[in-house]
Design a protein around this motif. Structure first.
Motif, PDB file in Angstrom:
ATOM      1  N   ARG A   1     -30.948  -2.410 -23.908  1.00  0.00           N
ATOM      2  CA  ARG A   1     -31.870  -1.929 -24.476  1.00  0.00           C
ATOM      3  C   ARG A   1     -32.897  -1.658 -22.727  1.00  0.00           C
ATOM      4  O   ARG A   1     -33.288   0.542 -23.773  1.00  0.00           O
ATOM      5  CB  ARG A   1     -32.936  -2.385 -25.136  1.00  0.00           C
ATOM      6  N   ALA A   2     -33.420  -2.154 -21.923  1.00  0.00           N
ATOM      7  CA  ALA A   2     -34.380  -1.417 -21.145  1.00  0.00           C
ATOM      8  C   ALA A   2     -33.000  -0.449 -20.358  1.00  0.00           C
ATOM      9  O   ALA A   2     -33.599   0.475 -19.944  1.00  0.00           O
ATOM     10  CB  ALA A   2     -34.433  -2.306 -19.886  1.00  0.00           C
ATOM     11  N   ASN A   3     -31.881  -0.719 -20.290  1.00  0.00           N
ATOM     12  CA  ASN A   3     -31.087   0.294 -19.072  1.00  0.00           C
ATOM     13  C   ASN A   3     -30.757   1.911 -20.325  1.00  0.00           C
ATOM     14  O   ASN A   3     -30.801   2.492 -19.478  1.00  0.00           O
ATOM     15  CB  ASN A   3     -29.537  -0.512 -19.084  1.00  0.00           C
TER      16      ASN A   3
ATOM     17  N   GLY B   1     -25.952  -4.737 -12.160  1.00  0.00           N
ATOM     18  CA  GLY B   1     -27.369  -4.219 -10.997  1.00  0.00           C
ATOM     19  C   GLY B   1     -26.593  -4.621  -9.452  1.00  0.00           C
ATOM     20  O   GLY B   1     -24.684  -4.326  -9.159  1.00  0.00           O
ATOM     21  N   ARG B   2     -27.229  -4.364  -8.871  1.00  0.00           N
ATOM     22  CA  ARG B   2     -26.511  -3.954  -7.351  1.00  0.00           C
ATOM     23  C   ARG B   2     -25.488  -5.259  -7.189  1.00  0.00           C
ATOM     24  O   ARG B   2     -26.696  -6.706  -6.739  1.00  0.00           O
ATOM     25  CB  ARG B   2     -27.100  -3.321  -6.520  1.00  0.00           C
ATOM     26  N   GLY B   3     -24.751  -5.792  -6.429  1.00  0.00           N
ATOM     27  CA  GLY B   3     -24.282  -6.831  -6.197  1.00  0.00           C
ATOM     28  C   GLY B   3     -24.054  -8.465  -7.030  1.00  0.00           C
ATOM     29  O   GLY B   3     -23.634  -8.762  -7.380  1.00  0.00           O
TER      30      GLY B   3
ATOM     31  N   PRO C   1     -40.242  -0.145 -22.512  1.00  0.00           N
ATOM     32  CA  PRO C   1     -41.436  -1.300 -23.497  1.00  0.00           C
ATOM     33  C   PRO C   1     -40.132  -2.304 -23.760  1.00  0.00           C
ATOM     34  O   PRO C   1     -40.923  -3.520 -24.276  1.00  0.00           O
ATOM     35  CB  PRO C   1     -41.415  -0.395 -24.216  1.00  0.00           C
ATOM     36  N   TRP C   2     -39.049  -2.077 -23.153  1.00  0.00           N
ATOM     37  CA  TRP C   2     -38.410  -3.299 -23.044  1.00  0.00           C
ATOM     38  C   TRP C   2     -37.340  -3.892 -22.108  1.00  0.00           C
ATOM     39  O   TRP C   2     -36.663  -5.205 -22.656  1.00  0.00           O
ATOM     40  CB  TRP C   2     -36.559  -3.257 -23.488  1.00  0.00           C
ATOM     41  N   GLY C   3     -38.686  -3.913 -21.432  1.00  0.00           N
ATOM     42  CA  GLY C   3     -38.090  -4.717 -19.725  1.00  0.00           C
ATOM     43  C   GLY C   3     -37.902  -4.119 -18.667  1.00  0.00           C
ATOM     44  O   GLY C   3     -37.621  -2.435 -18.647  1.00  0.00           O
ATOM     45  N   ALA C   4     -37.523  -4.584 -17.636  1.00  0.00           N
ATOM     46  CA  ALA C   4     -36.712  -3.974 -16.489  1.00  0.00           C
ATOM     47  C   ALA C   4     -35.478  -4.025 -16.762  1.00  0.00           C
ATOM     48  O   ALA C   4     -34.539  -4.679 -17.446  1.00  0.00           O
ATOM     49  CB  ALA C   4     -36.875  -4.623 -15.478  1.00  0.00           C
ATOM     50  N   PRO C   5     -35.352  -2.589 -16.530  1.00  0.00           N
ATOM     51  CA  PRO C   5     -33.408  -2.196 -16.766  1.00  0.00           C
ATOM     52  C   PRO C   5     -32.695  -3.388 -15.178  1.00  0.00           C
ATOM     53  O   PRO C   5     -33.254  -3.623 -14.564  1.00  0.00           O
ATOM     54  CB  PRO C   5     -33.159  -1.180 -16.319  1.00  0.00           C
TER      55      PRO C   5
END
Length: 288
Positions: A67-69, A54-56, A29-33
């Motif tokens: 929050r998403a994580n 994130g990778r890279g 609900p808080w977007g993408a991790p």
């Protein structure tokens, strides 16, 4: 059942030896991790790995969607979260290459969303003791088994970044009693507490920040060189955790997994319905 979540910071982008590996996209609900999450098992224990940047390494400390994580880890059933991140040291005896099992934080970040809760559904959790003693024990044991010098306990100053400290700031933080400095453990630890997840921080020292008279200003080349050395020990530390924690999990003796029990302040008949539905992801135990 135990399900270990690893949030990997600078220098830690994978888990070696993970079986039945699968990268999974999670919507919250808080977007993408920060990225997809790597799931699998290690020594019979379920594990989930999330690369914080994130990778890279595409996310800055300020643009990480904390929050998403945390919500993504909760959605996947994680019970115990270990943060592995790089940091600078304010103490002579905490040298580059050493690990610190953090037990306190001073949060100096200012550009990040720090709570799942808000208008319409208000909650106040205690972060007097922001890390879980049980997970600290596991992290200390796992790290010491690698031969790394490990310091049990330390105060982590969370700065906004992405720039490193000025010398004046570095001396001020030392005077405050801080032991290490980093850019990512806040609001991560606060959000883990709101999500009723046990949380521990393994801080890998890469430098002496800018206070040390014999080391001068922080140089990214020196940090990367130390990171490369820390990375192998960090991965082995992570690999040691399943055997220490085991598959069976009792309720947290620190109360991390019941942190919201008396924290929600908004009266049931005054709660915003949209907020209630949104927050069921992390507080479904209490919100139904």
């Amino acid at each position: 059942m135990t399900k270990i979540g690893i949030i990997g910071g600078s220098g830690v982008y994978d888990i070696d030896g993970l079986e039945n590996r699968k990268w999974v996209a999670v919507d919250t609900p808080w977007g993408a991790p920060s990225d997809e999450l790597l799931t699998g098992t290690l020594n019979g224990v379920d594990m989930v790995f999330l690369p914080r940047h994130g990778r890279g390494h595409v996310q800055t400390p300020s643009t990480v969607n904390y929050r998403a994580n945390i919500a993504a880890l909760k959605i996947l059933g994680v019970t115990d979260v270990f943060s592995v991140s790089a940091c600078g040291s304010f103490r002579e005896n905490m040298a580059p290459g050493d690990f610190v099992i953090v037990d306190q934080f001073i949060d100096r970040t200012f550009a990040r969303e720090k709570s799942f809760f808000g208008p319409g559904l208000v909650a106040h959790v205690s972060v007097a003791h922001p890390t879980c003693e049980r997970l600290m024990d596991a992290a200390e044991t796992a790290a010491k088994a690698t031969g790394t010098t490990v310091h049990r306990g330390g105060t982590y100053l969370a700065m906004e970044g992405p720039q490193f400290s000025s010398m004046a700031e570095s001396h001020m933080y030392r005077a405050w009693g801080c032991d290490v400095i980093g850019m990512t453990n806040m609001p991560e630890a606060k959000l883990a507490r709101e999500a009723e997840l046990c949380y521990a921080s393994i801080a890998m020292i890469t430098d002496y920040d800018s206070w040390h008279p014999d080391h001068g200003a922080v140089q990214i080349t020196d940090i990367i060189a130390t990171l490369n050395g820390n990375s192998a020990n960090a991965k082995q530390t992570v690999a040691n955790l399943p055997a220490i924690l085991g598959t069976e999990r009792a309720p947290c003796p620190c109360g991390c997994d019941t942190a919201l029990e008396y924290a929600i302040m908004t009266a049931p008949d005054k709660r915003d319905g949209t907020m209630v539905e949104k927050l069921k992801v992390i507080a479904g135990r209490l919100l139904g």
